[in-house]
Design a protein around this motif. Structure first.
Motif, PDB file in Angstrom:
ATOM      1  N   TYR A 145       0.848  -1.194   0.000  1.00 20.65           N
ATOM      2  CA  TYR A 145       0.000   0.000   0.000  1.00 20.65           C
ATOM      3  C   TYR A 145       0.878   1.236   0.000  1.00 20.65           C
ATOM      4  CZ  TYR A 145      -4.213  -2.664   1.180  1.00 20.65           C
ATOM      5  OH  TYR A 145      -5.277  -3.526   1.153  1.00 20.65           O
TER       6      TYR A 145
ATOM      7  N   ILE B  34       2.523  -5.365   2.844  1.00 18.42           N
ATOM      8  CA  ILE B  34       1.707  -6.074   3.836  1.00 18.42           C
ATOM      9  C   ILE B  34       1.907  -7.582   3.707  1.00 18.42           C
ATOM     10  CG2 ILE B  34      -0.663  -6.449   4.635  1.00 18.42           C
ATOM     11  CD1 ILE B  34       0.391  -3.541   4.850  1.00 18.42           C
TER      12      ILE B  34
ATOM     13  N   PRO C 113      -1.224 -12.892  13.645  1.00 12.30           N
ATOM     14  CA  PRO C 113      -1.466 -11.755  14.521  1.00 12.30           C
ATOM     15  C   PRO C 113      -2.191 -10.633  13.785  1.00 12.30           C
ATOM     16  CG  PRO C 113       0.860 -11.900  13.937  1.00 12.30           C
ATOM     17  CD  PRO C 113       0.205 -13.125  13.402  1.00 12.30           C
ATOM     18  N   SER C 114      -2.753  -9.743  14.551  1.00 15.74           N
ATOM     19  CA  SER C 114      -3.423  -8.572  13.992  1.00 15.74           C
ATOM     20  C   SER C 114      -2.451  -7.820  13.088  1.00 15.74           C
ATOM     21  CB  SER C 114      -3.882  -7.693  15.157  1.00 15.74           C
ATOM     22  OG  SER C 114      -4.740  -6.713  14.672  1.00 15.74           O
ATOM     23  N   GLY C 115      -2.899  -7.452  11.907  1.00  9.76           N
ATOM     24  CA  GLY C 115      -2.052  -6.687  11.001  1.00  9.76           C
ATOM     25  C   GLY C 115      -1.171  -7.539  10.101  1.00  9.76           C
ATOM     26  N   SER C 116      -1.299  -8.872  10.178  1.00 12.60           N
ATOM     27  CA  SER C 116      -0.440  -9.726   9.355  1.00 12.60           C
ATOM     28  C   SER C 116      -0.963  -9.871   7.923  1.00 12.60           C
ATOM     29  CB  SER C 116      -0.262 -11.104  10.012  1.00 12.60           C
ATOM     30  OG  SER C 116      -1.504 -11.724  10.245  1.00 12.60           O
ATOM     31  N   GLY C 117      -2.124  -9.303   7.652  1.00 11.44           N
ATOM     32  CA  GLY C 117      -2.612  -9.292   6.276  1.00 11.44           C
ATOM     33  C   GLY C 117      -3.667 -10.330   5.962  1.00 11.44           C
ATOM     34  N   LYS C 118      -4.272 -10.896   6.992  1.00 10.89           N
ATOM     35  CA  LYS C 118      -5.279 -11.947   6.769  1.00 10.89           C
ATOM     36  C   LYS C 118      -6.477 -11.419   5.974  1.00 10.89           C
ATOM     37  CE  LYS C 118      -5.873 -12.639  11.220  1.00 10.89           C
ATOM     38  NZ  LYS C 118      -4.957 -11.600  11.729  1.00 10.89           N
ATOM     39  N   SER C 119      -7.028 -10.285   6.414  1.00 10.29           N
ATOM     40  CA  SER C 119      -8.183  -9.709   5.696  1.00 10.29           C
ATOM     41  C   SER C 119      -7.804  -9.330   4.276  1.00 10.29           C
ATOM     42  CB  SER C 119      -8.685  -8.436   6.395  1.00 10.29           C
ATOM     43  OG  SER C 119      -9.278  -8.754   7.611  1.00 10.29           O
ATOM     44  N   THR C 120      -6.628  -8.762   4.141  1.00 12.98           N
ATOM     45  CA  THR C 120      -6.159  -8.347   2.816  1.00 12.98           C
ATOM     46  C   THR C 120      -6.058  -9.559   1.882  1.00 12.98           C
ATOM     47  OG1 THR C 120      -4.923  -6.533   3.837  1.00 12.98           O
ATOM     48  CG2 THR C 120      -4.265  -7.189   1.610  1.00 12.98           C
TER      49      THR C 120
HETATM   50  P1  ADP Z   1      -5.291  -8.595   9.570  1.00 13.14           P
HETATM   51  O1  ADP Z   1      -6.581  -8.982   8.933  1.00 13.14           O
HETATM   52  O2  ADP Z   1      -4.302  -9.716   9.641  1.00 13.14           O
HETATM   53  O3  ADP Z   1      -5.468  -7.906  10.883  1.00 13.14           O
HETATM   54  P2  ADP Z   1      -5.243  -6.598   7.492  1.00 13.14           P
HETATM   55  O4  ADP Z   1      -5.207  -7.321   6.195  1.00 13.14           O
HETATM   56  O5  ADP Z   1      -6.549  -6.042   7.943  1.00 13.14           O
HETATM   57  O6  ADP Z   1      -4.592  -7.531   8.610  1.00 13.14           O
HETATM   58  O7  ADP Z   1      -4.237  -5.406   7.453  1.00 13.14           O
HETATM   59  C1  ADP Z   1      -2.826  -5.602   7.301  1.00 13.14           C
HETATM   60  C2  ADP Z   1      -2.169  -4.254   7.307  1.00 13.14           C
HETATM   61  O8  ADP Z   1      -2.518  -3.566   6.112  1.00 13.14           O
HETATM   62  C3  ADP Z   1      -2.598  -3.359   8.451  1.00 13.14           C
HETATM   63  O9  ADP Z   1      -1.448  -2.672   8.914  1.00 13.14           O
HETATM   64  C4  ADP Z   1      -3.577  -2.403   7.803  1.00 13.14           C
HETATM   65  O10 ADP Z   1      -3.607  -1.179   8.460  1.00 13.14           O
HETATM   66  C5  ADP Z   1      -3.026  -2.285   6.405  1.00 13.14           C
HETATM   67  N1  ADP Z   1      -4.060  -1.968   5.406  1.00 13.14           N
HETATM   68  C6  ADP Z   1      -5.169  -2.705   5.131  1.00 13.14           C
HETATM   69  N2  ADP Z   1      -5.894  -2.120   4.173  1.00 13.14           N
HETATM   70  C7  ADP Z   1      -5.220  -0.999   3.828  1.00 13.14           C
HETATM   71  C8  ADP Z   1      -5.460   0.048   2.882  1.00 13.14           C
HETATM   72  N3  ADP Z   1      -6.539   0.035   2.080  1.00 13.14           N
HETATM   73  N4  ADP Z   1      -4.561   1.044   2.787  1.00 13.14           N
HETATM   74  C9  ADP Z   1      -3.462   1.044   3.570  1.00 13.14           C
HETATM   75  N5  ADP Z   1      -3.180   0.101   4.481  1.00 13.14           N
HETATM   76  C10 ADP Z   1      -4.051  -0.902   4.612  1.00 13.14           C
END
Ligand code: ADP
Ligand code: ADP
Length: 232
Positions: free
Chosen positions: A13, A23, A42-49
């Motif tokens: 990003y 990420i 862990p939180s922030g590891s990119g699972k949702s992404t």
């Molecule tokens: P998880 O689901 O493992 O907690 P995320 O995939 O939500 O992780 O997010 C991983 C990292 O990417 C986080 O630091 C988040 O802030 C960042 N992030 C997610 N979406 C965006 C975006 N659209 N723009 C910038 N950073 C993003």
């Protein structure tokens, strides 16, 4: 049967100061039809992404995502998502919310209603068809989220921490209820990807666990889970 393949997937990003932040890096794995996979980390590891990329909601920066061995372009037609925060439309009734995905798939109104009502019944929302989300408890709202995703009979059901917005008891009940429905083969999907940070949830629900590390997210482990006796 290969459903999804990730090949050298990277996601970066642009930060507001112009700097790139990575990420996810060098992600490689396959999802096969019939698997229940938990994505941990862990939180922030990119699972949702990662889940959003598999669903085709966002593209990878580098690398490839294949769906049935073909490069994925745009939304993944085989995927339905259950979101952590339910993502229901407050101005639509339960039935209308559940019909949304079917509408997007081009199902005709009669067939749409029939499929939505069937899923509403299976998922325990019978009698709430005409209620609005704000009239429902958290657990009931997430049932709507499940019914909406499942009504389209997706090849892959993606769930992004589907129980984490619920209180512990509600979450546990819903989790086991869904597991029972799955075992009774009343969940119309064959393959599941569940994002969670609960190892216990992963072990209870999944037959394979993929663990992401942080900074940037990489696959740290990809392990089979021995099936508990009740899933034999
Ligand atoms: P998880 O689901 O493992 O907690 P995320 O995939 O939500 O992780 O997010 C991983 C990292 O990417 C986080 O630091 C988040 O802030 C960042 N992030 C997610 N979406 C965006 C975006 N659209 N723009 C910038 N950073 C993003
Ligand atoms: P969740 O954990 O429920 O998926 P997040 O808080 O990770 O929700 O993200 C919510 C939305 O905000 C997502 O669309 C994500 O891509 C976006 N997002 C997350 N972190 C950032 C960020 N640092 N900058 C911009 N957008 C972000």
């Amino acid at each position: 049967d290969l459903l999804i393949s990730l090949e050298s997937v990277k996601k970066s990003y642009q930060q507001p100061n112009g700097q790139e932040i990575t990420i996810l890096e060098n992600i490689n794995f396959d999802l096969r039809t019939g698997e229940i996979v938990a994505l941990l980390g862990p939180s922030g590891s990119g699972k949702s992404t990662l889940m959003r990329m598999i669903a085709g909601l966002i593209p990878p920066t580098l690398g490839k995502i294949l769906y049935h061995n073909r490069p994925l372009v745009g939304l993944n037609p085989g995927v339905a998502i259950v979101f952590q925060s339910f993502a229901l439309y407050p101005w639509l009734t339960v039935l209308e919310n559940v019909e949304l995905g079917l509408k997007a798939k081009g199902e005709l109104p009669d067939r749409r209603r029939e499929k939505a009502l069937r899923m509403i019944d299976v998922i325990g929302l019978d009698g709430f068809e005409n209620a609005y989300p704000k009239e429902l408890s958290g657990g009931m709202r997430q049932r709507v989220g499940f019914a909406r995703a499942l009504a389209v009979e997706p090849e892959l059901l993606c769930m992004d921490e589907p129980f984490s917005a619920l209180d512990v008891l509600t979450a546990e009940n819903l989790r086991f209820e869904l597991l029972d429905l799955w075992l009774e083969r009343r969940i119309p999907t064959q393959t599941i990807l569940i994002v969670t940070h609960g190892i216990e949830e992963a072990v209870i629900l999944a037959d394979r666990i993929i663990v992401l590390g942080r900074n940037p997210g990489r696959v740290r482990a990809d392990l089979p889970v021995k099936l508990p006796h009740y899933r034999d």
